[in-house]
Design a protein around this motif. Structure first.
Motif, PDB file in Angstrom:
ATOM      1  N   UNK A 155       0.768  -1.129  -0.008  1.00 14.94           N
ATOM      2  CA  UNK A 155       0.005   0.062   0.069  1.00 14.94           C
ATOM      3  C   UNK A 155       0.924   1.324   0.086  1.00 14.94           C
ATOM      4  N   UNK A 156       1.854   1.182   0.904  1.00 11.43           N
ATOM      5  CA  UNK A 156       2.928   2.438   0.861  1.00 11.43           C
ATOM      6  C   UNK A 156       3.689   2.775  -0.472  1.00 11.43           C
ATOM      7  N   UNK A 157       3.850   1.744  -1.145  1.00 14.39           N
ATOM      8  CA  UNK A 157       4.457   2.071  -2.499  1.00 14.39           C
ATOM      9  C   UNK A 157       3.303   2.338  -3.590  1.00 14.39           C
ATOM     10  N   UNK A 158       2.348   1.700  -3.519  1.00 10.18           N
ATOM     11  CA  UNK A 158       1.153   2.199  -4.401  1.00 10.18           C
ATOM     12  C   UNK A 158       0.885   3.800  -4.190  1.00 10.18           C
ATOM     13  N   UNK A 159       0.840   3.994  -2.775  1.00  9.09           N
ATOM     14  CA  UNK A 159       0.556   5.536  -2.726  1.00  9.09           C
ATOM     15  C   UNK A 159       1.558   6.214  -3.340  1.00  9.09           C
TER      16      UNK A 159
ATOM     17  N   UNK B  47     -10.637  -1.202   0.634  1.00  9.39           N
ATOM     18  CA  UNK B  47     -11.706  -1.675   1.347  1.00  9.39           C
ATOM     19  C   UNK B  47     -13.170  -1.494   0.605  1.00  9.39           C
ATOM     20  N   UNK B  48     -13.082  -0.513  -0.244  1.00  2.00           N
ATOM     21  CA  UNK B  48     -14.439  -0.199  -0.793  1.00  2.00           C
ATOM     22  C   UNK B  48     -14.490  -0.875  -2.116  1.00  2.00           C
ATOM     23  N   UNK B  49     -13.514  -1.870  -2.479  1.00  2.00           N
ATOM     24  CA  UNK B  49     -13.626  -2.537  -3.716  1.00  2.00           C
ATOM     25  C   UNK B  49     -13.046  -1.803  -4.903  1.00  2.00           C
ATOM     26  N   UNK B  50     -12.645  -0.582  -4.712  1.00  2.00           N
ATOM     27  CA  UNK B  50     -12.460   0.243  -5.903  1.00  2.00           C
ATOM     28  C   UNK B  50     -10.951  -0.073  -6.544  1.00  2.00           C
ATOM     29  N   UNK B  51     -10.213  -0.654  -5.862  1.00  5.23           N
ATOM     30  CA  UNK B  51      -8.815  -1.116  -5.965  1.00  5.23           C
ATOM     31  C   UNK B  51      -8.679  -2.653  -5.918  1.00  5.23           C
ATOM     32  N   UNK B  52      -8.355  -3.270  -6.537  1.00  3.63           N
ATOM     33  CA  UNK B  52      -8.024  -4.793  -6.688  1.00  3.63           C
ATOM     34  C   UNK B  52      -6.806  -4.895  -5.784  1.00  3.63           C
ATOM     35  N   UNK B  53      -7.010  -5.758  -4.631  1.00  6.52           N
ATOM     36  CA  UNK B  53      -5.463  -6.291  -3.930  1.00  6.52           C
ATOM     37  C   UNK B  53      -5.766  -7.592  -3.332  1.00  6.52           C
TER      38      UNK B  53
END
Length: 83
Positions: A19-23, A38-44
């Motif tokens: 997450x830190x790298x993506x941010x 959490x909201x399902x807008x980004x696949x992880x």
């Protein structure tokens, strides 16, 4: 062939990102990326090492490329804010 781009963990894009790298790559706050997951807008994918109590979210670079962050007003003030 294009020259490799510098990424947080080396000089080429890793298979998955934290997450830190993506941010950092998107120029948004950690909380913005975490909220999108959490909201399902980004696949992880949650990776939980054997014997660990908690896991780490891993994001594929192509999923990060496809995601366009909707930056919240709280996060907007932190990005590039003059001090």
């Amino acid at each position: 062939m294009a020259a490799p781009t510098l990424y947080p963990r080396g000089n080429t894009m890793p298979e998955t990102l934290t997450i830190r790298e993506a941010a950092a790559l998107k120029g948004v706050a950690y909380s913005t990326v975490h909220r999108a997951i959490r909201e399902g807008r980004l696949k992880a994918t949650a990776h939980i090492p054997e014997g660990a109590a908690v896991g780490v979210w891993r994001i594929r670079p192509e999923d990060l490329d496809a995601w366009q962050p909707a930056v919240s007003p709280a996060d907007r003030g932190r990005i590039g804010a003059a001090k």
